[in-house]
Design a protein around this motif. Structure first.
Motif, PDB file in Angstrom:
ATOM      1  N   THR A   1      12.325  18.514   7.151  1.00 35.82           N
ATOM      2  CA  THR A   1      12.617  17.845   6.654  1.00 35.82           C
ATOM      3  C   THR A   1      12.271  16.312   6.217  1.00 35.82           C
ATOM      4  O   THR A   1      12.143  16.127   7.739  1.00 35.82           O
ATOM      5  N   VAL A   2      11.390  16.050   5.432  1.00 31.58           N
ATOM      6  CA  VAL A   2      11.060  14.658   5.618  1.00 31.58           C
ATOM      7  C   VAL A   2      11.873  13.088   5.031  1.00 31.58           C
ATOM      8  O   VAL A   2      12.368  13.423   3.926  1.00 31.58           O
ATOM      9  N   TYR A   3      12.206  12.212   5.717  1.00 30.57           N
ATOM     10  CA  TYR A   3      13.090  11.314   5.492  1.00 30.57           C
ATOM     11  C   TYR A   3      12.390   9.604   5.522  1.00 30.57           C
ATOM     12  O   TYR A   3      11.631   9.785   6.448  1.00 30.57           O
ATOM     13  N   PHE A   4      12.296   9.163   3.974  1.00 27.91           N
ATOM     14  CA  PHE A   4      11.708   7.146   4.364  1.00 27.91           C
ATOM     15  C   PHE A   4      13.015   6.641   3.794  1.00 27.91           C
ATOM     16  O   PHE A   4      13.812   6.985   2.783  1.00 27.91           O
ATOM     17  N   SER A   5      12.898   5.465   4.825  1.00 31.84           N
ATOM     18  CA  SER A   5      14.162   4.898   4.402  1.00 31.84           C
ATOM     19  C   SER A   5      13.752   3.993   3.047  1.00 31.84           C
ATOM     20  O   SER A   5      12.486   4.091   2.841  1.00 31.84           O
ATOM     21  N   ASP A   6      14.439   3.034   2.667  1.00 33.79           N
ATOM     22  CA  ASP A   6      13.648   2.104   1.829  1.00 33.79           C
ATOM     23  C   ASP A   6      12.929   0.880   2.660  1.00 33.79           C
ATOM     24  O   ASP A   6      12.782   1.450   3.975  1.00 33.79           O
ATOM     25  N   ILE A   7      11.922   1.086   1.434  1.00 33.13           N
ATOM     26  CA  ILE A   7      10.339   0.399   2.476  1.00 33.13           C
ATOM     27  C   ILE A   7      11.011  -1.232   1.951  1.00 33.13           C
ATOM     28  O   ILE A   7      11.517  -1.874   0.427  1.00 33.13           O
ATOM     29  N   PRO A   8      11.495  -2.032   2.504  1.00 32.48           N
ATOM     30  CA  PRO A   8      11.316  -3.718   2.545  1.00 32.48           C
ATOM     31  C   PRO A   8      10.261  -4.203   1.564  1.00 32.48           C
ATOM     32  O   PRO A   8       8.931  -3.686   2.360  1.00 32.48           O
ATOM     33  N   GLN A   9      10.628  -5.128   0.499  1.00 24.90           N
ATOM     34  CA  GLN A   9       9.124  -6.018   0.126  1.00 24.90           C
ATOM     35  C   GLN A   9       8.669  -6.342   1.120  1.00 24.90           C
ATOM     36  O   GLN A   9       7.428  -6.560   0.812  1.00 24.90           O
ATOM     37  N   VAL A  10       9.016  -7.013   2.008  1.00 27.32           N
ATOM     38  CA  VAL A  10       8.015  -8.312   2.626  1.00 27.32           C
ATOM     39  C   VAL A  10       7.150  -6.874   3.015  1.00 27.32           C
ATOM     40  O   VAL A  10       6.190  -7.351   3.518  1.00 27.32           O
ATOM     41  N   CYS A  11       7.093  -5.702   3.556  1.00 32.44           N
ATOM     42  CA  CYS A  11       6.466  -5.044   4.546  1.00 32.44           C
ATOM     43  C   CYS A  11       5.046  -4.238   3.544  1.00 32.44           C
ATOM     44  O   CYS A  11       4.084  -3.600   3.632  1.00 32.44           O
TER      45      CYS A  11
ATOM     46  N   ASP B   1       1.452   5.491   0.738  1.00 33.96           N
ATOM     47  CA  ASP B   1       1.235   6.073  -0.314  1.00 33.96           C
ATOM     48  C   ASP B   1       2.600   5.263  -0.974  1.00 33.96           C
ATOM     49  O   ASP B   1       2.801   5.474  -2.533  1.00 33.96           O
ATOM     50  N   GLN B   2       3.774   5.316  -0.059  1.00 38.71           N
ATOM     51  CA  GLN B   2       5.071   4.467  -0.216  1.00 38.71           C
ATOM     52  C   GLN B   2       4.545   2.977  -0.790  1.00 38.71           C
ATOM     53  O   GLN B   2       5.211   2.304  -1.016  1.00 38.71           O
TER      54      GLN B   2
END
Length: 346
Positions: free
Chosen positions: A55-65, A175-176
């Motif tokens: 299982t792969v999970y990504f948190s929300d990507i902050p815009q600043v990142c 990719d994100q």
């Protein structure tokens, strides 16, 4: 005649309202969770996934990142245990936001108590000063996948499984849209060799691979905490497809030296099929336990795909030549069986 009995509506209404509230709460608890927003949602999210697959999970990507150059840390949890998944984690934030990691208390996850790790993980997801500049991701690698990778014909070692996971998470972060500038990795094997491998794959990043990077670089510490907390909760909510009703304290830490883990392995052997899916069959601890109790199995080798008779070999027609160059060949089987000779002179 008895006096009329008056029924008060208020207590009944209150009871009905209370029941409605409880039903709503139960509905919320049973709703599928597709996003981890706090420590409370981590367990239910993992429990909703198939534990026989990764299982792969990504948190929300902050815009600043996405807008500013970021550092990214990589670390794992659960590499050594004979039970449960291995979890790889990454964390990333702008290079200038290092203070947020320090304020969270990010340090080597192995040096922190479980309670402290849980608090930091929850803060990463709920505190505004953290979730607006820090993102994270994990890959929960099933014990089933680990075992089959190590047992298949084209064997894939645990080091290769680990490196593939780390590389895959970095690729996914790119990719994100994460604007990665620096990568810090807690090593698997010799750090120099691992760093050269990563540098060839990601030549655009400044890459540092080091021993005990989780205690040196706060961003690696954050990745370590996300990985460790995810593994701990994966064990707490583990569902046994074999029908076992056990809690995480019934099988211990999973490390081979843990007496509780040893007892679990001893008490949960199926004499034909071995262990539950929770166990990594490829570990010597599991193999030794099976060798002592389980039935010996023999498997027939598959029949060769080659036909038993494929006709005479081509080289047969070049045999029988003497030193003088005279050719002596075996007579044709058709003629031989009918006592016939090949004649050229009449």
């Amino acid at each position: 005649m008895p006096e009329d009995i008056k029924i008060k509506d208020e207590p009944l209404n209150e009871t009905m309202e209370q029941e409605d509230t409880e039903e709503k709460e139960n509905d919320e608890d049973t709703k599928p969770i597709d996003k981890i927003t706090s420590l409370k949602t981590l367990g239910p999210f993992i429990a909703s996934k198939d534990n026989s697959a990764n299982t792969v999970y990504f948190s929300d990507i902050p815009q600043v990142c996405k807008d500013e150059p970021c550092m990214l840390g990589v670390d794992e949890a659960g590499r050594g245990p004979v039970l449960g998944p291995m979890v790889y984690g990454i964390a990333f934030c702008p290079i200038k936001s290092k203070q947020a990691l320090i304020d969270l208390g990010c340090a080597d996850s192995k040096q922190l108590t479980e309670e402290k790790r849980d608090i930091i993980f929850d803060d990463i997801n709920t505190k505004e000063y953290a979730n607006t500049c820090i993102g994270w991701a994990v890959e929960i690698i099933s014990p089933n996948v680990i075992s089959t990778s190590m047992f298949r014909r084209a064997k894939c070692s645990l080091n290769e499984v680990s490196m593939n996971s780390a590389i895959g998470l970095i690729h996914a972060a790119v990719d994100q849209g994460v604007n990665i500038a620096e990568v810090y990795v807690d090593t698997v094997g010799p750090p120099e060799k691992y760093q050269d491998k990563l540098q060839k794959i990601f030549p655009q990043f400044k890459i540092t691979v080091a021993k005990k990077a989780d205690s040196t670089y706060p961003i690696v510490s954050a990745a370590s905490i996300c990985a460790k907390v995810s593994r701990d909760h994966a064990l707490k909510v583990w569902q046994f497809p074999e029908g076992l009703k056990l809690k995480s304290n019934d099988f211990g830490s999973g490390y081979p030296g843990d007496p509780v883990t040893k007892r679990f392995l001893s008490d949960n052997i199926d004499l034909v099929f071995g262990f539950p899916r929770l166990v990594r069959f490829s570990w010597s601890t599991a193999e030794n336990a099976l060798a002592d109790k389980a039935y010996d199995m023999e498997f027939d080798e598959p029949d060769s795909e080659k036909p038993k008779y494929a006709g005479p070999k081509l080289t047969k027609f070049f045999k029988g030549t003497t030193k003088d160059g005279e050719v002596k060949r075996e007579p044709c089987r058709l003629l031989k069986e009918r006592f016939l000779d090949s004649c050229v002179d009449f």
